[in-house]
Write a protein that holds these residues in place. Structure first.
Motif, PDB file in Angstrom:
ATOM      1  N   ILE A   1      12.872   8.968  -9.599  1.00  0.00           N
ATOM      2  CA  ILE A   1      11.588   8.050  -9.434  1.00  0.00           C
ATOM      3  C   ILE A   1      11.799   6.581  -8.875  1.00  0.00           C
ATOM      4  O   ILE A   1      11.015   6.056  -8.265  1.00  0.00           O
ATOM      5  CB  ILE A   1      10.942   7.891 -10.806  1.00  0.00           C
ATOM      6  CG1 ILE A   1      10.218   9.361 -11.261  1.00  0.00           C
ATOM      7  CG2 ILE A   1       9.774   6.887 -10.680  1.00  0.00           C
ATOM      8  CD1 ILE A   1       9.812   9.434 -12.668  1.00  0.00           C
ATOM      9  N   HIS A   2      12.938   6.135  -9.593  1.00  0.00           N
ATOM     10  CA  HIS A   2      13.224   4.565  -9.133  1.00  0.00           C
ATOM     11  C   HIS A   2      13.578   4.656  -7.543  1.00  0.00           C
ATOM     12  O   HIS A   2      13.160   3.692  -6.916  1.00  0.00           O
ATOM     13  CB  HIS A   2      14.584   4.172  -9.804  1.00  0.00           C
ATOM     14  CG  HIS A   2      15.293   2.855  -9.394  1.00  0.00           C
ATOM     15  ND1 HIS A   2      14.484   1.771  -9.811  1.00  0.00           N
ATOM     16  CD2 HIS A   2      16.144   2.542  -8.858  1.00  0.00           C
ATOM     17  CE1 HIS A   2      15.148   0.793  -9.161  1.00  0.00           C
ATOM     18  NE2 HIS A   2      16.277   1.060  -8.577  1.00  0.00           N
ATOM     19  N   LEU A   3      14.226   5.679  -7.050  1.00  0.00           N
ATOM     20  CA  LEU A   3      14.553   5.739  -5.492  1.00  0.00           C
ATOM     21  C   LEU A   3      13.254   5.906  -4.654  1.00  0.00           C
ATOM     22  O   LEU A   3      13.088   5.314  -3.651  1.00  0.00           O
ATOM     23  CB  LEU A   3      15.555   6.848  -5.406  1.00  0.00           C
ATOM     24  CG  LEU A   3      17.056   6.713  -5.850  1.00  0.00           C
ATOM     25  CD1 LEU A   3      17.906   7.944  -5.684  1.00  0.00           C
ATOM     26  CD2 LEU A   3      17.684   5.547  -5.110  1.00  0.00           C
ATOM     27  N   ILE A   4      12.534   6.755  -5.366  1.00  0.00           N
ATOM     28  CA  ILE A   4      11.216   7.222  -4.713  1.00  0.00           C
ATOM     29  C   ILE A   4      10.485   5.746  -4.686  1.00  0.00           C
ATOM     30  O   ILE A   4       9.771   5.266  -3.345  1.00  0.00           O
ATOM     31  CB  ILE A   4      10.396   8.165  -5.255  1.00  0.00           C
ATOM     32  CG1 ILE A   4      10.831   9.472  -5.045  1.00  0.00           C
ATOM     33  CG2 ILE A   4       8.700   8.325  -5.066  1.00  0.00           C
ATOM     34  CD1 ILE A   4      10.426  10.601  -6.203  1.00  0.00           C
ATOM     35  N   ASP A   5      10.148   5.148  -5.613  1.00  0.00           N
ATOM     36  CA  ASP A   5       9.714   3.701  -5.751  1.00  0.00           C
ATOM     37  C   ASP A   5      10.251   2.785  -4.845  1.00  0.00           C
ATOM     38  O   ASP A   5       9.478   2.357  -4.116  1.00  0.00           O
ATOM     39  CB  ASP A   5       9.848   2.983  -7.349  1.00  0.00           C
ATOM     40  CG  ASP A   5       8.626   3.616  -8.280  1.00  0.00           C
ATOM     41  OD1 ASP A   5       7.643   4.378  -7.455  1.00  0.00           O
ATOM     42  OD2 ASP A   5       8.667   3.324  -9.224  1.00  0.00           O
ATOM     43  N   GLU A   6      11.529   2.723  -4.699  1.00  0.00           N
ATOM     44  CA  GLU A   6      12.301   1.835  -3.822  1.00  0.00           C
ATOM     45  C   GLU A   6      11.799   2.210  -2.440  1.00  0.00           C
ATOM     46  O   GLU A   6      11.564   1.067  -1.448  1.00  0.00           O
ATOM     47  CB  GLU A   6      13.714   1.948  -3.856  1.00  0.00           C
ATOM     48  CG  GLU A   6      14.409   0.784  -4.865  1.00  0.00           C
ATOM     49  CD  GLU A   6      15.887   0.926  -4.851  1.00  0.00           C
ATOM     50  OE1 GLU A   6      16.442   0.047  -5.467  1.00  0.00           O
ATOM     51  OE2 GLU A   6      16.502   1.625  -4.167  1.00  0.00           O
TER      52      GLU A   6
ATOM     53  N   LYS B   1       9.761   0.154   0.203  1.00  0.00           N
ATOM     54  CA  LYS B   1      10.233  -0.395   1.682  1.00  0.00           C
ATOM     55  C   LYS B   1       9.146   0.341   2.927  1.00  0.00           C
ATOM     56  O   LYS B   1       8.952  -0.954   3.588  1.00  0.00           O
ATOM     57  CB  LYS B   1      11.559   0.443   1.869  1.00  0.00           C
ATOM     58  CG  LYS B   1      12.693  -0.440   1.585  1.00  0.00           C
ATOM     59  CD  LYS B   1      14.239   0.470   1.851  1.00  0.00           C
ATOM     60  CE  LYS B   1      15.153   0.020   1.039  1.00  0.00           C
ATOM     61  NZ  LYS B   1      16.568   0.755   1.241  1.00  0.00           N
ATOM     62  N   GLU B   2       8.732   1.240   2.636  1.00  0.00           N
ATOM     63  CA  GLU B   2       7.604   1.806   3.470  1.00  0.00           C
ATOM     64  C   GLU B   2       6.471   0.829   3.475  1.00  0.00           C
ATOM     65  O   GLU B   2       5.917   0.552   4.476  1.00  0.00           O
ATOM     66  CB  GLU B   2       7.263   3.422   3.176  1.00  0.00           C
ATOM     67  CG  GLU B   2       8.497   4.156   3.827  1.00  0.00           C
ATOM     68  CD  GLU B   2       8.337   5.744   3.490  1.00  0.00           C
ATOM     69  OE1 GLU B   2       7.089   5.874   3.090  1.00  0.00           O
ATOM     70  OE2 GLU B   2       9.144   6.499   3.595  1.00  0.00           O
ATOM     71  N   ILE B   3       5.960   0.751   2.166  1.00  0.00           N
ATOM     72  CA  ILE B   3       4.933  -0.265   1.908  1.00  0.00           C
ATOM     73  C   ILE B   3       5.072  -1.523   2.762  1.00  0.00           C
ATOM     74  O   ILE B   3       4.402  -2.247   3.293  1.00  0.00           O
ATOM     75  CB  ILE B   3       4.413  -0.148   0.607  1.00  0.00           C
ATOM     76  CG1 ILE B   3       3.938   0.894   0.165  1.00  0.00           C
ATOM     77  CG2 ILE B   3       3.510  -1.453   0.476  1.00  0.00           C
ATOM     78  CD1 ILE B   3       3.819   0.889  -1.372  1.00  0.00           C
ATOM     79  N   GLN B   4       6.327  -2.115   2.441  1.00  0.00           N
ATOM     80  CA  GLN B   4       6.595  -3.453   3.237  1.00  0.00           C
ATOM     81  C   GLN B   4       6.599  -3.236   4.703  1.00  0.00           C
ATOM     82  O   GLN B   4       5.960  -4.210   5.422  1.00  0.00           O
ATOM     83  CB  GLN B   4       8.095  -3.745   2.547  1.00  0.00           C
ATOM     84  CG  GLN B   4       8.456  -5.399   2.943  1.00  0.00           C
ATOM     85  CD  GLN B   4       9.720  -5.673   2.687  1.00  0.00           C
ATOM     86  OE1 GLN B   4      10.698  -4.817   1.952  1.00  0.00           O
ATOM     87  NE2 GLN B   4      10.153  -7.030   3.076  1.00  0.00           N
TER      88      GLN B   4
END
Ligand SMILES: [Zn+2]
Ligand SMILES: [Zn+2]
Length: 289
Positions: free
Chosen positions: A131-136, A140-143
């Protein structure tokens, strides 16, 4: 010896009696006390039975049989006692085995629970990490998307500003065209006004001269042609009027023609006023003469 035997016998009888030997045990058939045991028929018999029915049979003294069987039973009782002890020991061993088994199962269960808890924890930790990796990754994609959005908005804003600037410049240019045209018109009218004033004063002069030379014939003859000639230079009224009409017409023709919005030419001033003014210029040049 006999006394010894008798005493032994008494002792034996006493012993048997003491041991609970049944003295009333008798033969059902003869009512006599049981004396023997027939080994062949495996039954106890009395004296008459022994002498009649079991004459050829091997007989044991009932006392011996009783002693023998009592001994066997005593032995068996001892064995039983021993066995009971062992059974009790076994029973307690069973208890301890149950307890030990229970404890063992408990510890196995504890161990098992720990192992499975570990497995569960590993799965949970893995999930957390995932989940942490997905969030990260999503962050990044959102950024990236946000940055792209910012860039596009900025570019859009800049483009709009550029277009607005172009439109404003275009407006300013057209406004300056209009101003230039109105200035030309104003100048032309001012020129005409000035020439008109000049013509009026010239007329006043010619009029005064005519009045003056008419008083004397000599002057009249000598100066009449010169005075009349000075009229040739005077403004032609029709020319001025025509020129004014033309100016008025051309001014009315001036209008704003809307062009493509955002295009290079967002509009222009129509009416060819400069050319018409040029015609006027020619005209006024003529007037000027
Ligand atoms: Zn009998
Ligand atoms: Zn017998």
């Amino acid at each position: 010896m006999a006394s010894k035997f008798s005493s032994e016998r008494d002792e034996k009888v006493k012993l048997h009696t003491r041991k609970g030997h049944d003295m009333t045990w008798s033969c059902d058939k003869h009512g006599e006390p049981i004396k023997f045991y027939c080994k062949e028929h495996k039954i106890p018999v009395c004296h008459p039975c022994a002498t009649k029915d079991h004459k050829p049979c091997e007989l044991d003294d009932i006392e011996d049989v009783i002693l023998e069987r009592r001994r066997i039973l005593d032995d068996k009782q001892q064995e039983i006692e021993e066995m009971k002890k062992q059974l009790k020991a076994l029973d307690s061993k069973l208890d301890s085995t149950v307890t030990s088994a229970s404890n063992h199962f408990q510890s196995v269960n504890d161990e098992l629970k720990m192992a499975f808890d570990d497995k569960l924890k590993i799965v949970k930790d893995k999930e957390k990490l995932s989940i942490h990796l997905i969030d990260e990754e999503a962050d990044k994609e959102i950024q990236i998307i946000n940055e792209k959005r910012e860039r596009r908005i900025k570019s859009c804003h800049e483009e709009a500003e550029q277009q607005q600037l172009t439109i404003k410049e275009s407006q300013a240019k057209i406004e300056s065209d209009t101003k230039a045209i109105s200035e030309v018109v104003a100048k032309k009218i001012k020129d005409l006004t000035s020439k008109n004033q000049h013509a009026i004063s010239t007329m006043d002069n010619v009029d005064a001269n005519i009045k003056r030379i008419k008083q004397f014939d000599k002057r009249l003859v000598n100066e009449a042609m010169q005075v009349l000639a000075s009229l040739d230079n005077v403004l032609n009224l029709k020319d001025v009027s025509d020129c004014l009409d033309r100016i008025q017409r051309e001014v009315q023709k001036v209008g704003f023609v809307e062009g493509e919005v955002g295009g290079e030419h967002s509009g222009r001033i129509d009416g060819y006023i400069d050319r018409q003014m040029g015609a006027c210029q020619v005209n006024s040049h003529y007037i000027d003469c």
